[in-house]
Design an enzyme around this catalytic site. Structure first.
Site, PDB file in Angstrom:
ATOM      1  N   ASP A 253       0.810  -1.218   0.000  1.00  0.00           N
ATOM      2  CA  ASP A 253       0.000   0.000   0.000  1.00  0.00           C
ATOM      3  C   ASP A 253       0.847   1.273   0.000  1.00  0.00           C
ATOM      4  O   ASP A 253       0.449   2.291  -0.563  1.00  0.00           O
ATOM      5  CB  ASP A 253      -0.931   0.004   1.221  1.00  0.00           C
ATOM      6  CG  ASP A 253      -1.965  -1.118   1.124  1.00  0.00           C
ATOM      7  OD1 ASP A 253      -2.321  -1.486  -0.008  1.00  0.00           O
ATOM      8  OD2 ASP A 253      -2.389  -1.620   2.175  1.00  0.00           O
ATOM      9  N   VAL A 254       2.030   1.212   0.632  1.00  0.00           N
ATOM     10  CA  VAL A 254       2.841   2.427   0.746  1.00  0.00           C
ATOM     11  C   VAL A 254       3.503   2.820  -0.573  1.00  0.00           C
ATOM     12  O   VAL A 254       4.144   3.861  -0.657  1.00  0.00           O
ATOM     13  CB  VAL A 254       3.916   2.306   1.846  1.00  0.00           C
ATOM     14  CG1 VAL A 254       3.283   2.122   3.202  1.00  0.00           C
ATOM     15  CG2 VAL A 254       4.890   1.188   1.558  1.00  0.00           C
TER      16      VAL A 254
END
Lengths: 463, 171
Positions: free
Chosen positions: A389-390
């Site tokens: 997600d990052v």
């Protein structure tokens, strides 16, 4: 008698030790000494408490201190660096529990407490118990124990939680306005029971990716519980130390929330919208190109600048030592290797930094997100290691995405992105990641540690 | 760039609630120190020094003896003064905390957390005072358990922080 009047000064000195110690945490060079100064301050405070006029049973205290010290020692020596979030969660909880018991004991002891002390007793019971049970649930989630893997919340959870808080405040009011010890004790037990439920309800609905926020928050609460205990026993040393820790937890919580572009309220009560915004997964992943360790080795062989983006997957695979081996090999060839650390990568603030430090990687090569993002265009190869997600560009492009507005490490700007991942399964936000299908992205389907070892082997074979 | 967060927004967002709490506690303390408005003369001052009553206005007449009341000539500060002093210390310490913690770089956030966690084990002082009465009763037992738990927190916290920081120091 003279000694007696010096005791508050001893507590003040220990509080000053804590402040100086925390201040020295501002650089890795001075941090070790800072921590030791803090420990000296604590020893001073414990020693001062043993000299208190009211303390008669030194054998009991020495015994209890010894038991605690032995257990704490064993825990601290045996814990793996990957297990650090669990360890911190557990320690937070124990501090909270201790504060609850101290306030309880104080209530049992005397019947002539002034009102403000009684209010402090109730508050300590509330904060301490919430810290204890909240931390235990966080621990269970981090250990991925059965029954805690999936976030769980009741319908109307916010209303229930609010009512529990109000009920605890009400019981504190009753506790403070009566002088019947039996009523006071019943009220206190009521507060402890209700805040037990509250602690579980607060943390149970929170998913794995939000754990950094929860741990920071519990850290803050454990400090506040200590400060509240200071109000119970009229001790400024406890109030100062507790509020320092409370402030520290608040700051970390805010940094974590900011790094996810979410408010604390949203983390605690909001549910992440799963999967709706991402579109059909198969269509997005239609153009994914997979690769092999040998191909990655030859790409890395010609690279000038390589950036590693670690995530929780690296911790799970214990791949930090393999990362170090790869980096050493590349640096020997004259390649620059850096590490891009997202603030919420992993399960607690600074999680990745500790793991990489464990593997002997110099801290000045660990770059913060804001520092490295503007330079990513000049990077030849980015290795995304167990992060998802990052690095998801949807955070910038899709305003309806659950992670919209979250700052990311913009590896999509690098010339080549190698994603090492066991499968295309989504991250915690439960959304697909278009980065994997980008034209400059290559997927290496493997366990992080095994993949890195294979790459190292392949580079050595290349000569 | 070194610091992702300046102190100012944090302070601004936190200062208001803190001041409200402090103000509320101060009002409570003043009310506690002046039980009832019927005390007509200078005696009120001396009574206030020895007696405090619930802040709850529905029960203004139930007095309780304050902790400092050692008997004899009362040169000790009133309960309200003690409380206001404590609240002052609390609020100032929170601000000190904000100032120093903001300077800790993200790379040390995990050791910061475990180290500050060890500091929150300061509640061990309260636990020692609670368990040390010399009597063998429930209160002492609870205190002893609290000493064990808090000291796990203290020893475990400082030691694990030390382990981590040594890894950072190597370079």
């Amino acid at each position: 008698m003279i000694l007696e009047s010096l005791l508050p000064l001893a507590y003040l000195t220990s509080a000053v030790c804590f402040i100086v110690g925390l201040k020295m945490m501002s650089s890795p060079r001075t941090a070790v000494r800072g921590n030791l100064i803090g420990a000296v301050g604590m020893a001073l405070a414990i020693g001062a408490a043993c000299f208190d006029r009211g303390v008669a049973s030194h054998a009991l205290i020495a015994g209890s201190l010894a038991i605690g010290a032995v257990i704490g020692w064993i825990l601290a020596v045996r814990v793996q660096m990957t297990g650090m979030p669990q360890m911190v969660a557990l320690l937070n909880g124990l501090g909270g529990a201790a504060s609850t018991l101290v306030a309880w004991s104080d209530l049992l002891r005397g019947s002539s407490h002034p009102v403000d002390t009684l209010i402090a007793v109730g508050t300590t019971g509330l904060i301490g118990t919430v810290t204890f049970w909240g931390s235990l649930v966080a621990y269970a989630k981090l250990e991925e124990l059965k029954g805690f893997r999936e976030p769980f919340s009741l319908p109307g959870q916010q209303v229930i939680n609010a009512m529990l808080v109000i009920a605890c405040c009400g019981l504190t009011g009753v506790l403070a306005s009566t002088h019947e010890t039996s009523v006071q004790i019943s009220c206190y037990i009521g507060i402890v029971v209700l805040s037990t439920v509250l602690g579980v309800f607060l943390v149970n609905p929170i998913g794995g990716a939000d754990m950094p926020v929860v741990i920071s928050l519990m850290n803050s609460y454990s400090g506040l519980a200590g400060a509240a205990t200071g109000f119970v026993i009229d001790n400024n040393g406890l109030i100062i130390s507790g509020s320092l820790v409370g402030a520290s937890g608040v700051i970390l919580t805010r940094i974590m929330c900011k790094a996810m572009n979410r408010s604390l309220f949203n983390v605690l009560f909001g549910v992440m919208g799963g999967g709706k915004a991402g579109g059909p997964t198969d269509a997005i992943y239609a153009t994914v190109r997979s690769t092999s360790a040998e191909d990655v080795a030859s790409i890395l062989d010609g690279a000038q600048r390589v950036v590693v983006v670690p995530g929780y997957g690296m911790a799970v695979a214990q791949a930090q030592h393999a990362v170090r081996d790869l980096a050493k090999l590349l640096e020997a060839k004259g390649t620059t290797v850096e590490y891009a650390i997202h603030p919420v990568a992993g399960r607690m603030p600074g999680h990745m930094n500790v793991l990489l430090a464990e593997a002997d990687i110099a801290y000045d090569k660990l770059k913060e997100m804001d520092e490295i993002n503007p330079t990513l265009e000049t990077v030849d190869v980015a290795i995304v290691l167990g992060a998802n997600d990052v690095v998801n560009p949807l955070a910038k492009t899709d305003p309806n995405s659950p992670i919209a507005g979250m700052p990311i490490i913009e590896v999509d700007k690098c010339r080549t992105v190698v994603v090492i991942k066991r499968s295309l399964s989504p991250g915690f936000a439960k959304i697909p990641n278009p980065l994997f299908a980008a034209p400059n992205a290559l997927l290496l389907y493997a366990d992080a540690q095994k993949a890195l070892l294979d790459i190292v082997k392949a580079i050595k074979e290349l000569g | 760039m070194k610091r992702p967060l300046s102190a100012l927004p944090t302070l601004r967002k936190t200062a208001l609630p803190l001041l409200l709490v402090a103000g509320w506690l101060a009002v409570a303390a003043v009310v506690a120190a002046h039980p009832g408005h019927d005390a007509p003369d200078g005696d009120a001052g001396r009574r206030a020094a020895k007696v405090s009553s619930p802040a709850d206005s529905s029960k203004p007449s139930v007095p309780s003896i304050s902790k400092e009341d050692g008997g004899g000539i009362s040169a000790k500060p009133s309960r309200a003064a003690v409380l206001i002093g404590s609240v002052t210390v609390f609020v100032l310490a929170v601000f000190v905390g904000f100032e120093i913690i903001n300077k800790v770089p993200p790379t040390l956030h995990t050791p910061l957390m475990s180290g500050s966690n060890a500091i929150s084990g300061i509640t061990v002082v309260g636990a020692i005072l609670a368990s040390g009465s010399g009597r063998w009763d429930a209160a002492a037992l609870l205190g002893a358990v609290a000493v064990v738990l808090a000291n796990i927190n203290v020893v475990g916290g400082f030691l694990v922080t030390h382990r981590m920081l040594l890894m950072f120091k190597k370079r």
